[in-house]
Scaffold this motif. Structure first.
Motif, PDB file in Angstrom:
ATOM      1  N   ASP A 150       0.825  -1.216   0.000  1.00 14.93           N
ATOM      2  CA  ASP A 150       0.000   0.000   0.000  1.00 14.93           C
ATOM      3  C   ASP A 150       0.862   1.270   0.000  1.00 14.93           C
ATOM      4  O   ASP A 150       0.548   2.244   0.677  1.00 14.93           O
ATOM      5  CB  ASP A 150      -0.949   0.018   1.203  1.00 14.93           C
ATOM      6  N   GLY A 151       1.963   1.231  -0.714  1.00 16.39           N
ATOM      7  CA  GLY A 151       2.829   2.398  -0.817  1.00 16.39           C
ATOM      8  C   GLY A 151       3.748   2.610   0.370  1.00 16.39           C
ATOM      9  O   GLY A 151       4.500   3.575   0.409  1.00 16.39           O
ATOM     10  N   VAL A 152       3.716   1.719   1.366  1.00 15.60           N
ATOM     11  CA  VAL A 152       4.565   1.845   2.553  1.00 15.60           C
ATOM     12  C   VAL A 152       5.646   0.782   2.484  1.00 15.60           C
ATOM     13  O   VAL A 152       5.359  -0.408   2.356  1.00 15.60           O
ATOM     14  CB  VAL A 152       3.730   1.676   3.838  1.00 15.60           C
ATOM     15  N   THR A 153       6.912   1.198   2.568  1.00 15.10           N
ATOM     16  CA  THR A 153       8.033   0.263   2.544  1.00 15.10           C
ATOM     17  C   THR A 153       8.407  -0.095   3.972  1.00 15.10           C
ATOM     18  O   THR A 153       8.604   0.780   4.806  1.00 15.10           O
ATOM     19  CB  THR A 153       9.239   0.875   1.825  1.00 15.10           C
ATOM     20  N   LYS A 154       8.504  -1.394   4.229  1.00 13.18           N
ATOM     21  CA  LYS A 154       8.786  -1.891   5.558  1.00 13.18           C
ATOM     22  C   LYS A 154       9.965  -2.853   5.489  1.00 13.18           C
ATOM     23  O   LYS A 154      10.137  -3.562   4.504  1.00 13.18           O
ATOM     24  CB  LYS A 154       7.567  -2.656   6.065  1.00 13.18           C
ATOM     25  N   THR A 155      10.796  -2.891   6.522  1.00 14.20           N
ATOM     26  CA  THR A 155      11.886  -3.849   6.590  1.00 14.20           C
ATOM     27  C   THR A 155      11.450  -5.004   7.490  1.00 14.20           C
ATOM     28  O   THR A 155      11.055  -4.786   8.636  1.00 14.20           O
ATOM     29  CB  THR A 155      13.154  -3.197   7.170  1.00 14.20           C
ATOM     30  N   VAL A 156      11.503  -6.245   6.948  1.00 12.66           N
ATOM     31  CA  VAL A 156      11.104  -7.427   7.712  1.00 12.66           C
ATOM     32  C   VAL A 156      12.231  -8.449   7.681  1.00 12.66           C
ATOM     33  O   VAL A 156      13.010  -8.509   6.732  1.00 12.66           O
ATOM     34  CB  VAL A 156       9.808  -8.068   7.152  1.00 12.66           C
ATOM     35  N   ARG A 157      12.305  -9.252   8.748  1.00 14.18           N
ATOM     36  CA  ARG A 157      13.290 -10.330   8.793  1.00 14.18           C
ATOM     37  C   ARG A 157      12.707 -11.581   8.162  1.00 14.18           C
ATOM     38  O   ARG A 157      11.568 -11.961   8.453  1.00 14.18           O
ATOM     39  CB  ARG A 157      13.685 -10.628  10.233  1.00 14.18           C
ATOM     40  N   VAL A 158      13.487 -12.248   7.314  1.00 14.53           N
ATOM     41  CA  VAL A 158      13.031 -13.418   6.579  1.00 14.53           C
ATOM     42  C   VAL A 158      13.997 -14.568   6.837  1.00 14.53           C
ATOM     43  O   VAL A 158      15.217 -14.381   6.821  1.00 14.53           O
ATOM     44  CB  VAL A 158      12.969 -13.118   5.055  1.00 14.53           C
ATOM     45  N   ARG A 159      13.455 -15.780   7.078  1.00  6.33           N
ATOM     46  CA  ARG A 159      14.299 -16.966   7.234  1.00  6.33           C
ATOM     47  C   ARG A 159      14.737 -17.464   5.871  1.00  6.33           C
ATOM     48  O   ARG A 159      13.996 -17.376   4.910  1.00  6.33           O
ATOM     49  CB  ARG A 159      13.518 -18.122   7.869  1.00  6.33           C
ATOM     50  N   TYR A 160      15.939 -18.048   5.809  1.00  4.27           N
ATOM     51  CA  TYR A 160      16.351 -18.732   4.586  1.00  4.27           C
ATOM     52  C   TYR A 160      17.282 -19.873   4.956  1.00  4.27           C
ATOM     53  O   TYR A 160      17.922 -19.843   6.000  1.00  4.27           O
ATOM     54  CB  TYR A 160      17.016 -17.769   3.596  1.00  4.27           C
ATOM     55  N   ALA A 161      17.328 -20.896   4.102  1.00  3.69           N
ATOM     56  CA  ALA A 161      18.191 -22.047   4.336  1.00  3.69           C
ATOM     57  C   ALA A 161      19.577 -21.746   3.803  1.00  3.69           C
ATOM     58  O   ALA A 161      19.720 -21.381   2.641  1.00  3.69           O
ATOM     59  CB  ALA A 161      17.616 -23.289   3.672  1.00  3.69           C
ATOM     60  N   LYS A 162      20.586 -21.870   4.670  1.00  4.08           N
ATOM     61  CA  LYS A 162      21.953 -21.643   4.222  1.00  4.08           C
ATOM     62  C   LYS A 162      22.379 -22.828   3.353  1.00  4.08           C
ATOM     63  O   LYS A 162      21.715 -23.863   3.299  1.00  4.08           O
ATOM     64  CB  LYS A 162      22.880 -21.507   5.424  1.00  4.08           C
ATOM     65  N   LYS A 163      23.511 -22.702   2.688  1.00  4.20           N
ATOM     66  CA  LYS A 163      24.002 -23.786   1.837  1.00  4.20           C
ATOM     67  C   LYS A 163      24.313 -25.003   2.673  1.00  4.20           C
ATOM     68  O   LYS A 163      24.964 -24.923   3.709  1.00  4.20           O
ATOM     69  CB  LYS A 163      25.284 -23.352   1.103  1.00  4.20           C
ATOM     70  N   SER A 164      23.850 -26.201   2.235  1.00  4.98           N
ATOM     71  CA  SER A 164      24.149 -27.430   2.943  1.00  4.98           C
ATOM     72  C   SER A 164      25.457 -28.003   2.413  1.00  4.98           C
ATOM     73  O   SER A 164      26.032 -27.511   1.462  1.00  4.98           O
ATOM     74  CB  SER A 164      23.001 -28.409   2.801  1.00  4.98           C
ATOM     75  N   GLY A 165      25.941 -29.069   3.037  1.00  3.84           N
ATOM     76  CA  GLY A 165      27.254 -29.662   2.816  1.00  3.84           C
ATOM     77  C   GLY A 165      27.765 -29.713   1.387  1.00  3.84           C
ATOM     78  O   GLY A 165      28.820 -29.178   1.072  1.00  3.84           O
ATOM     79  N   GLU A 166      27.046 -30.353   0.460  1.00  2.00           N
ATOM     80  CA  GLU A 166      27.547 -30.549  -0.893  1.00  2.00           C
ATOM     81  C   GLU A 166      27.338 -29.326  -1.776  1.00  2.00           C
ATOM     82  O   GLU A 166      27.923 -29.232  -2.837  1.00  2.00           O
ATOM     83  CB  GLU A 166      26.860 -31.751  -1.533  1.00  2.00           C
ATOM     84  N   ASP A 167      26.492 -28.388  -1.358  1.00  2.00           N
ATOM     85  CA  ASP A 167      26.193 -27.228  -2.189  1.00  2.00           C
ATOM     86  C   ASP A 167      27.264 -26.154  -2.120  1.00  2.00           C
ATOM     87  O   ASP A 167      27.210 -25.186  -2.846  1.00  2.00           O
ATOM     88  CB  ASP A 167      24.855 -26.613  -1.770  1.00  2.00           C
ATOM     89  N   LEU A 168      28.222 -26.304  -1.192  1.00  2.00           N
ATOM     90  CA  LEU A 168      29.218 -25.242  -1.013  1.00  2.00           C
ATOM     91  C   LEU A 168      30.082 -25.058  -2.185  1.00  2.00           C
ATOM     92  O   LEU A 168      30.533 -25.365  -3.013  1.00  2.00           O
ATOM     93  CB  LEU A 168      30.084 -25.526   0.218  1.00  2.00           C
TER      94      LEU A 168
END
Length: 119
Positions: A101-119
């Motif tokens: 609605d035209g208002v910018t907000k900063t929110v915290r979001v979870r994410y999965a870090k790289k697992s063993g073989e993906d590095l």
């Protein structure tokens, strides 16, 4: 902010292996999070038997006997599963900008870090 929430796919990372009758390595969805006790209930993990006293419902059917259901497991013994690689991974948080609605907000979001073989 919580690392594990209801509905997440998690894997048991400690305890006896499945070959020894334990649950280590099993994956399942989180049914319930008990925040005060730092425990989670995971579908298909940590089954216990409960003896329930025989009673009757209003229709006259008998209830009770020996039931099995999932018991809580400590949150430190499970790890979130990366949706891409289907392997256990660590959880990170980042801040994203969300415009509504035209208002910018900063929110915290979870994410999965790289697992063993993906590095």
């Amino acid at each position: 902010m919580a690392n594990i929430k209801k509905g997440d796919l998690v894997q048991v990372i400690s305890g006896p292996t499945q070959a020894r009758g334990g649950d280590r390595g099993k994956q399942g969805k989180v049914i319930e999070v008990l925040k005060a006790e730092d425990r989670v209930v995971v579908e298909g993990v940590n089954f216990v038997t409960k003896h329930v006293r025989v009673g009757q419902t209003q229709r006259g059917t008998k209830t009770g006997g020996i039931e099995t259901h999932e018991a809580p497991i400590h949150v430190s013994n499970v790890q979130l599963v990366d949706p891409k690689s289907k392997k256990p991974t660590r959880v990170g948080f980042r801040e994203d900008k969300v415009t509504k609605d035209g208002v910018t907000k900063t929110v915290r979001v979870r994410y999965a870090k790289k697992s063993g073989e993906d590095l």
